[in-house]
Scaffold this motif. Structure first.
Motif, PDB file in Angstrom:
ATOM      1  N   ALA A  48     -58.648-113.406  46.589  1.00  0.00           N
ATOM      2  CA  ALA A  48     -59.948-112.759  46.786  1.00  0.00           C
ATOM      3  C   ALA A  48     -60.581-112.394  45.451  1.00  0.00           C
ATOM      4  O   ALA A  48     -61.795-112.563  45.254  1.00  0.00           O
ATOM      5  N   GLU A  49     -59.770-111.912  44.529  1.00  0.00           N
ATOM      6  CA  GLU A  49     -60.292-111.542  43.212  1.00  0.00           C
ATOM      7  C   GLU A  49     -60.619-112.772  42.372  1.00  0.00           C
ATOM      8  O   GLU A  49     -61.693-112.853  41.756  1.00  0.00           O
ATOM      9  N   GLN A  50     -59.713-113.729  42.327  1.00  0.00           N
ATOM     10  CA  GLN A  50     -59.894-114.889  41.458  1.00  0.00           C
ATOM     11  C   GLN A  50     -61.119-115.699  41.846  1.00  0.00           C
ATOM     12  O   GLN A  50     -61.844-116.193  40.981  1.00  0.00           O
ATOM     13  N   LEU A  51     -61.366-115.840  43.150  1.00  0.00           N
ATOM     14  CA  LEU A  51     -62.486-116.651  43.600  1.00  0.00           C
ATOM     15  C   LEU A  51     -63.718-115.818  43.968  1.00  0.00           C
ATOM     16  O   LEU A  51     -64.690-116.358  44.481  1.00  0.00           O
TER      17      LEU A  51
ATOM     18  N   GLU B  24     -56.139-101.411  55.616  1.00  0.00           N
ATOM     19  CA  GLU B  24     -57.213-100.471  55.921  1.00  0.00           C
ATOM     20  C   GLU B  24     -57.822 -99.820  54.675  1.00  0.00           C
ATOM     21  O   GLU B  24     -58.965 -99.371  54.718  1.00  0.00           O
ATOM     22  N   ARG B  25     -57.112 -99.786  53.573  1.00  0.00           N
ATOM     23  CA  ARG B  25     -57.661 -99.171  52.358  1.00  0.00           C
ATOM     24  C   ARG B  25     -58.018-100.194  51.289  1.00  0.00           C
ATOM     25  O   ARG B  25     -58.253 -99.835  50.141  1.00  0.00           O
ATOM     26  N   GLU B  26     -58.042-101.464  51.643  1.00  0.00           N
ATOM     27  CA  GLU B  26     -58.401-102.520  50.695  1.00  0.00           C
ATOM     28  C   GLU B  26     -59.671-103.221  51.198  1.00  0.00           C
ATOM     29  O   GLU B  26     -59.612-104.034  52.108  1.00  0.00           O
ATOM     30  N   PRO B  27     -60.840-102.907  50.613  1.00  0.00           N
ATOM     31  CA  PRO B  27     -62.106-103.422  51.141  1.00  0.00           C
ATOM     32  C   PRO B  27     -62.262-104.935  51.071  1.00  0.00           C
ATOM     33  O   PRO B  27     -63.070-105.504  51.803  1.00  0.00           O
ATOM     34  N   ARG B  28     -61.499-105.597  50.208  1.00  0.00           N
ATOM     35  CA  ARG B  28     -61.647-107.055  50.091  1.00  0.00           C
ATOM     36  C   ARG B  28     -60.889-107.802  51.184  1.00  0.00           C
ATOM     37  O   ARG B  28     -61.105-108.993  51.379  1.00  0.00           O
ATOM     38  N   LEU B  29     -59.997-107.117  51.881  1.00  0.00           N
ATOM     39  CA  LEU B  29     -59.204-107.741  52.936  1.00  0.00           C
ATOM     40  C   LEU B  29     -59.631-107.202  54.296  1.00  0.00           C
ATOM     41  O   LEU B  29     -59.944-106.017  54.436  1.00  0.00           O
ATOM     42  N   ALA B  30     -59.629-108.081  55.290  1.00  0.00           N
ATOM     43  CA  ALA B  30     -60.018-107.709  56.648  1.00  0.00           C
ATOM     44  C   ALA B  30     -59.070-108.386  57.631  1.00  0.00           C
ATOM     45  O   ALA B  30     -58.259-109.237  57.258  1.00  0.00           O
ATOM     46  N   VAL B  31     -59.176-108.008  58.886  1.00  0.00           N
ATOM     47  CA  VAL B  31     -58.329-108.576  59.941  1.00  0.00           C
ATOM     48  C   VAL B  31     -59.222-109.241  60.976  1.00  0.00           C
ATOM     49  O   VAL B  31     -60.260-108.698  61.362  1.00  0.00           O
ATOM     50  N   ASP B  32     -58.823-110.415  61.420  1.00  0.00           N
ATOM     51  CA  ASP B  32     -59.552-111.175  62.441  1.00  0.00           C
ATOM     52  C   ASP B  32     -58.570-111.456  63.573  1.00  0.00           C
ATOM     53  O   ASP B  32     -57.538-112.092  63.361  1.00  0.00           O
TER      54      ASP B  32
ATOM     55  N   ARG C  84     -59.374-135.713  47.189  1.00  0.00           N
ATOM     56  CA  ARG C  84     -60.056-134.451  47.474  1.00  0.00           C
ATOM     57  C   ARG C  84     -59.706-133.287  46.561  1.00  0.00           C
ATOM     58  O   ARG C  84     -60.342-132.236  46.646  1.00  0.00           O
ATOM     59  N   SER C  85     -58.698-133.409  45.708  1.00  0.00           N
ATOM     60  CA  SER C  85     -58.278-132.242  44.930  1.00  0.00           C
ATOM     61  C   SER C  85     -59.122-132.078  43.666  1.00  0.00           C
ATOM     62  O   SER C  85     -59.589-133.058  43.079  1.00  0.00           O
ATOM     63  N   VAL C  86     -59.321-130.840  43.274  1.00  0.00           N
ATOM     64  CA  VAL C  86     -60.000-130.502  42.023  1.00  0.00           C
ATOM     65  C   VAL C  86     -59.035-129.652  41.197  1.00  0.00           C
ATOM     66  O   VAL C  86     -58.195-128.929  41.736  1.00  0.00           O
ATOM     67  N   ASN C  87     -59.142-129.737  39.885  1.00  0.00           N
ATOM     68  CA  ASN C  87     -58.197-129.047  39.010  1.00  0.00           C
ATOM     69  C   ASN C  87     -58.387-127.541  38.991  1.00  0.00           C
ATOM     70  O   ASN C  87     -57.430-126.784  38.882  1.00  0.00           O
ATOM     71  N   ASP C  88     -59.640-127.107  39.095  1.00  0.00           N
ATOM     72  CA  ASP C  88     -59.952-125.687  38.971  1.00  0.00           C
ATOM     73  C   ASP C  88     -60.492-125.162  40.298  1.00  0.00           C
ATOM     74  O   ASP C  88     -61.515-125.654  40.784  1.00  0.00           O
ATOM     75  N   PRO C  89     -59.837-124.175  40.912  1.00  0.00           N
ATOM     76  CA  PRO C  89     -60.357-123.651  42.173  1.00  0.00           C
ATOM     77  C   PRO C  89     -61.760-123.063  42.045  1.00  0.00           C
ATOM     78  O   PRO C  89     -62.498-122.990  43.035  1.00  0.00           O
ATOM     79  N   GLN C  90     -62.139-122.682  40.824  1.00  0.00           N
ATOM     80  CA  GLN C  90     -63.504-122.198  40.619  1.00  0.00           C
ATOM     81  C   GLN C  90     -64.525-123.332  40.754  1.00  0.00           C
ATOM     82  O   GLN C  90     -65.721-123.085  40.893  1.00  0.00           O
ATOM     83  N   GLY C  91     -64.032-124.573  40.730  1.00  0.00           N
ATOM     84  CA  GLY C  91     -64.929-125.722  40.795  1.00  0.00           C
ATOM     85  C   GLY C  91     -65.164-126.256  42.190  1.00  0.00           C
ATOM     86  O   GLY C  91     -65.800-127.301  42.347  1.00  0.00           O
TER      87      GLY C  91
ATOM     88  N   TRP D 173     -52.276-120.651  41.475  1.00  0.00           N
ATOM     89  CA  TRP D 173     -50.965-120.138  41.072  1.00  0.00           C
ATOM     90  C   TRP D 173     -50.865-118.674  41.432  1.00  0.00           C
ATOM     91  O   TRP D 173     -51.780-117.894  41.201  1.00  0.00           O
ATOM     92  N   GLN D 174     -49.705-118.291  41.977  1.00  0.00           N
ATOM     93  CA  GLN D 174     -49.490-116.948  42.486  1.00  0.00           C
ATOM     94  C   GLN D 174     -48.395-116.217  41.716  1.00  0.00           C
ATOM     95  O   GLN D 174     -47.478-116.838  41.168  1.00  0.00           O
TER      96      GLN D 174
END
Length: 216
Positions: A27-30, A65-73, A152-159, A171-172
């Protein structure tokens, strides 16, 4: 502006820090507008979870519940049939604008198993795929996926551009934590503190989940 929505599915039996840390890093990286955790009701590739769907949903809700960038579906829990990812993607696409970007997060093992999934070749019509890999991963994709990766793959997820259609690797932080490990510890009466959020641990203890239960 087009929205950027990530989704991470799983049984979350129970949800733990590796699920949550991986989701938050993406969520942060992208710079996602939202990353949704989607508990599965009847996973077609696994045996039924010990905790009920309602219990697993409650634990995920407590975890984020205390992390605004994450939600539940909870859409898969409301579906009266096995949880096929293609159905979830089609449902989500029906609610989003045409140019909204949808990112499906998959661990390396899940990605390698894609050729066994229901209508797997259609997934990229609806989303981009982000493959979550640890820095020490050294395995190769199965032959059935090599042509897809080449095309279909790209080197940079920002791309990743457009609403869907591409694959990128993210990478994690290595966290050797699994729900199976946590269930075994609980079955043996051992502590799982710091492996799950405190609110999830309190829920497990209050409801007596996984006590004396063992699985593979």
């Amino acid at each position: 502006m087009a929205r950027r929505i990530g989704i991470l599915g799983g049984t979350f039996n129970p949800v733990h820090i590796a699920h949550l840390r991986g989701a938050l890093e993406v969520a942060e990286q992208l710079a996602l507008d939202e990353l949704r955790l989607i508990p599965s009701a009847r996973p077609p590739h696994r045996t039924a979870p010990q905790a009920t769907a309602e219990q697993r949903l409650a634990m995920v809700q407590l975890a984020v519940e205390r992390e605004p960038r994450l939600a539940v579906d909870d859409r898969e829990l409301r579906r009266d049939k096995p949880s096929f990812t293609i159905d979830t993607l089609e449902s989500l696409r029906g609610e989003l604008a045409a140019d909204d970007q949808l990112f499906l997060l998959l661990g390396w093992d899940a990605f390698c198993g894609l050729p066994t999934w229901q209508r797997w070749a259609e997934l990229l019509q609806h989303c981009h795929i982000l493959v979550l890999q640890r820095p020490d991963a050294d395995s190769e994709a199965p032959e059935a996926l090599r042509d897809l990766l080449a095309a279909r793959s790209v080197n940079d997820p920002q791309g990743l551009v457009g609403p869907s259609g591409q694959i990128a690797f993210v990478w994690q932080t290595p966290l050797a934590v699994s729900a199976t490990q946590i269930r075994h510890l609980l079955a043996e009466g051992r502590s799982v503190r710091f492996l799950v959020p405190d609110a999830v641990l309190a829920y497990i203890q209050t409801h007596g989940l996984y006590r004396g239960q063992t699985d593979s």
